[in-house]
Design a protein around this motif. Sequence first.
Motif, PDB file in Angstrom:
ATOM      1  N   ARG A  11      29.708  28.116  22.225  1.00 46.58           N
ATOM      2  CA  ARG A  11      28.658  27.385  22.925  1.00 46.58           C
ATOM      3  C   ARG A  11      27.875  26.494  21.969  1.00 46.58           C
ATOM      4  NH1 ARG A  11      24.933  30.628  24.700  1.00 46.58           N
ATOM      5  NH2 ARG A  11      25.725  32.576  23.815  1.00 46.58           N
ATOM      6  N   ASP A  12      27.698  26.957  20.722  1.00 49.47           N
ATOM      7  CA  ASP A  12      27.038  26.144  19.699  1.00 49.47           C
ATOM      8  C   ASP A  12      27.806  24.847  19.473  1.00 49.47           C
ATOM      9  OD1 ASP A  12      25.439  25.379  17.442  1.00 49.47           O
ATOM     10  OD2 ASP A  12      26.954  26.251  16.125  1.00 49.47           O
ATOM     11  N   VAL A  13      29.112  24.965  19.249  1.00 53.27           N
ATOM     12  CA  VAL A  13      29.939  23.781  19.011  1.00 53.27           C
ATOM     13  C   VAL A  13      29.945  22.870  20.246  1.00 53.27           C
ATOM     14  CG1 VAL A  13      32.307  23.003  18.650  1.00 53.27           C
ATOM     15  CG2 VAL A  13      31.376  24.861  17.251  1.00 53.27           C
ATOM     16  N   ALA A  14      29.916  23.473  21.412  1.00 53.94           N
ATOM     17  CA  ALA A  14      29.995  22.686  22.647  1.00 53.94           C
ATOM     18  C   ALA A  14      28.725  21.899  22.927  1.00 53.94           C
ATOM     19  CB  ALA A  14      30.294  23.611  23.825  1.00 53.94           C
ATOM     20  N   TYR A  15      27.569  22.470  22.580  1.00 50.32           N
ATOM     21  CA  TYR A  15      26.315  21.899  23.065  1.00 50.32           C
ATOM     22  C   TYR A  15      25.350  21.387  21.999  1.00 50.32           C
ATOM     23  CZ  TYR A  15      27.897  24.297  27.280  1.00 50.32           C
ATOM     24  OH  TYR A  15      28.644  24.721  28.341  1.00 50.32           O
ATOM     25  N   GLN A  16      25.470  21.857  20.775  1.00 52.89           N
ATOM     26  CA  GLN A  16      24.434  21.539  19.787  1.00 52.89           C
ATOM     27  C   GLN A  16      24.943  20.582  18.715  1.00 52.89           C
ATOM     28  OE1 GLN A  16      20.956  23.794  17.202  1.00 52.89           O
ATOM     29  NE2 GLN A  16      22.671  25.010  17.899  1.00 52.89           N
ATOM     30  N   MET A  17      24.152  19.553  18.450  1.00 54.62           N
ATOM     31  CA  MET A  17      24.434  18.645  17.341  1.00 54.62           C
ATOM     32  C   MET A  17      23.647  19.108  16.122  1.00 54.62           C
ATOM     33  SD  MET A  17      23.856  14.529  17.102  1.00 54.62           S
ATOM     34  CE  MET A  17      24.029  13.653  15.557  1.00 54.62           C
ATOM     35  N   HIS A  18      24.352  19.333  15.018  1.00 53.20           N
ATOM     36  CA  HIS A  18      23.722  19.902  13.828  1.00 53.20           C
ATOM     37  C   HIS A  18      23.293  18.837  12.827  1.00 53.20           C
ATOM     38  CE1 HIS A  18      24.158  24.304  14.345  1.00 53.20           C
ATOM     39  NE2 HIS A  18      24.945  23.885  15.327  1.00 53.20           N
ATOM     40  N   GLN A  19      22.558  19.280  11.832  1.00 48.82           N
ATOM     41  CA  GLN A  19      22.028  18.374  10.816  1.00 48.82           C
ATOM     42  C   GLN A  19      22.675  18.653   9.458  1.00 48.82           C
ATOM     43  OE1 GLN A  19      17.912  19.214  11.348  1.00 48.82           O
ATOM     44  NE2 GLN A  19      18.008  21.259  10.472  1.00 48.82           N
ATOM     45  N   ASN A  20      22.762  17.580   8.681  1.00 51.23           N
ATOM     46  CA  ASN A  20      23.255  17.681   7.305  1.00 51.23           C
ATOM     47  C   ASN A  20      24.669  18.265   7.237  1.00 51.23           C
ATOM     48  OD1 ASN A  20      22.410  16.942   4.660  1.00 51.23           O
ATOM     49  ND2 ASN A  20      22.324  19.090   4.100  1.00 51.23           N
ATOM     50  N   VAL A  21      25.522  17.842   8.152  1.00 49.77           N
ATOM     51  CA  VAL A  21      26.908  18.303   8.168  1.00 49.77           C
ATOM     52  C   VAL A  21      27.835  17.132   8.499  1.00 49.77           C
ATOM     53  CG1 VAL A  21      26.374  20.662   8.908  1.00 49.77           C
ATOM     54  CG2 VAL A  21      26.839  18.919  10.639  1.00 49.77           C
ATOM     55  N   LEU A  23      29.912  16.133  11.164  1.00 49.47           N
ATOM     56  CA  LEU A  23      29.893  16.572  12.558  1.00 49.47           C
ATOM     57  C   LEU A  23      31.286  16.876  13.091  1.00 49.47           C
ATOM     58  CD1 LEU A  23      27.133  14.137  13.804  1.00 49.47           C
ATOM     59  CD2 LEU A  23      26.941  16.632  13.658  1.00 49.47           C
ATOM     60  N   ARG A  24      32.283  16.084  12.703  1.00 50.61           N
ATOM     61  CA  ARG A  24      33.651  16.365  13.164  1.00 50.61           C
ATOM     62  C   ARG A  24      34.168  17.670  12.583  1.00 50.61           C
ATOM     63  NH1 ARG A  24      33.600  13.706  17.677  1.00 50.61           N
ATOM     64  NH2 ARG A  24      33.725  11.431  17.472  1.00 50.61           N
ATOM     65  N   LYS A  25      33.855  17.925  11.311  1.00 44.29           N
ATOM     66  CA  LYS A  25      34.262  19.188  10.710  1.00 44.29           C
ATOM     67  C   LYS A  25      33.590  20.355  11.422  1.00 44.29           C
ATOM     68  CE  LYS A  25      34.354  21.729   6.336  1.00 44.29           C
ATOM     69  NZ  LYS A  25      33.990  21.730   4.890  1.00 44.29           N
ATOM     70  N   TYR A  26      32.322  20.171  11.782  1.00 43.57           N
ATOM     71  CA  TYR A  26      31.620  21.238  12.496  1.00 43.57           C
ATOM     72  C   TYR A  26      32.267  21.493  13.851  1.00 43.57           C
ATOM     73  CZ  TYR A  26      27.807  24.422  13.439  1.00 43.57           C
ATOM     74  OH  TYR A  26      27.094  25.564  13.679  1.00 43.57           O
ATOM     75  N   GLU A  27      32.665  20.435  14.531  1.00 44.67           N
ATOM     76  CA  GLU A  27      33.356  20.615  15.814  1.00 44.67           C
ATOM     77  C   GLU A  27      34.637  21.422  15.650  1.00 44.67           C
ATOM     78  OE1 GLU A  27      34.034  16.710  17.254  1.00 44.67           O
ATOM     79  OE2 GLU A  27      31.922  16.301  17.708  1.00 44.67           O
ATOM     80  N   ARG A  28      35.333  21.185  14.524  1.00 45.99           N
ATOM     81  CA  ARG A  28      36.605  21.899  14.290  1.00 45.99           C
ATOM     82  C   ARG A  28      36.388  23.344  13.869  1.00 45.99           C
ATOM     83  NH1 ARG A  28      37.702  16.923  11.623  1.00 45.99           N
ATOM     84  NH2 ARG A  28      37.256  17.885   9.596  1.00 45.99           N
TER      85      ARG A  28
END
Length: 448
Positions: A11-21, A23-28
């Motif tokens: 759910r975190d990956v689906a809904y939240q945009m993170h900082q200082n990352v 973003l594509r790597k975080y999605e993966r």
Amino acid sequence: MTVMPNSVEARDVAYQMHQNVNLRKYEREGGLVIESGEGIYVTDNNGKRYIEALAGLWSVALGFGEKSLAEVAKQQMEKLPYYHTFAYKTHGPSVDLAELLIKLAPVPMSKVHFTSSGSEANDLACKMVWYRSNALGKKDKKKIIGREKGYHGVTIAAGSITGITRNHESFDLPLDRMIHTSCPSYVHYGKDGETEEQFTARLLKDLEDLIEREGADTIAAFWGEPVMGAGGVLVPPAGYWEGVQKILKKNDILLVADEVICGFGRIGTMFACERLNIEPDVLVLSKQISSSYLPLSAILMNDKFYQPIADESERIGSFGHGFTASGHPVATAVGLANVKIIIERGLVANAAALEEKFLSGLAKLAEHPLAHSSRGIGLIGALEMKPLANGKPGDAAAALQLACEAEGVITRNIGEAICFCPPLIITGEQIDEMFAAVGRALDNLTAN
């Protein structure tokens, strides 16, 4: 990492945009979900416990789970959950905290203005510098000097004063009235055969040359962290701050000391300005002011800074600035309680007493074949890694940061260094525990 379809990770990956990352790597790949904290430790949602060696984001002085702060927040929420400081109104917690900060200030200060983050505070301080120049009829005296690798936040003005490339790229920053001078890190920028004293002299000449090129009558202020944090824990060389201050006074340039990381005991004095003999016109505080239990920051300003601003507000009719949450009563109540606890429990003295053990532990780690050197002051430090032979810059520190996490220590990799800034409540035994785990992580990297 196996992720269940309806898990918090998914759910975190689906809904939240993170900082200082990335973003594509975080999605993966997703991230680590921290569920609880106690003392210097946090626990993830799989039950694994970690030493939080960076105090969250350089900020949780009292550690995690300080119940007295939760009780203060509860009581204030029940009494007055929100009010503002707009339009000739105020409330008790902000008045009480402002009074305490003026009493604790390392140099005489006149007023305190509250905001909610270090970025906001630095951004507003910048606006006030410009407002003050206009009040004095110095319409061209608007430029701000920051430093390469300096960090002052990510809002437009604060991000422009910041001297870190990743905070500028693709954001159209820095603004054109922001200029930068050399970074005072001897380990990174000292030339072959150059002594630390010669390095300091070169940096001061760089600053003088910059002021001469730009024109002192166009430069309003100099921004600096006493010890640079997010740039990689960079401790200034001897004589640096004394020299900088002489140059600024000679050229009528204000000094803004950003103690967002250093303030409230981090280097073994209540404020780093005390230990490093810095006399700022403006002092910016955040993070440990509330142990980051609630968002809070403060701008302290001396009378020389404040009076022209007050005069200009009378001429115009108002100081046309305000944030809804500035001086929030719950945040300032928690901040007041937090600062009192730091004083009552002797946590500033604890940082000073543990400095030698902390720095010697870092120095021991620096003897490892994969390490290059260590540095630090008080309870903030960094372990510099040797670059990987076939890797990209920063790969060695990134690998060590992950290896530390596997051993139960959360750190932060910056450049080729991993950084340490543990809660001020840490004990000598816990320092040993932390560095023993880092030693295992280094050995694991060697074995692999």
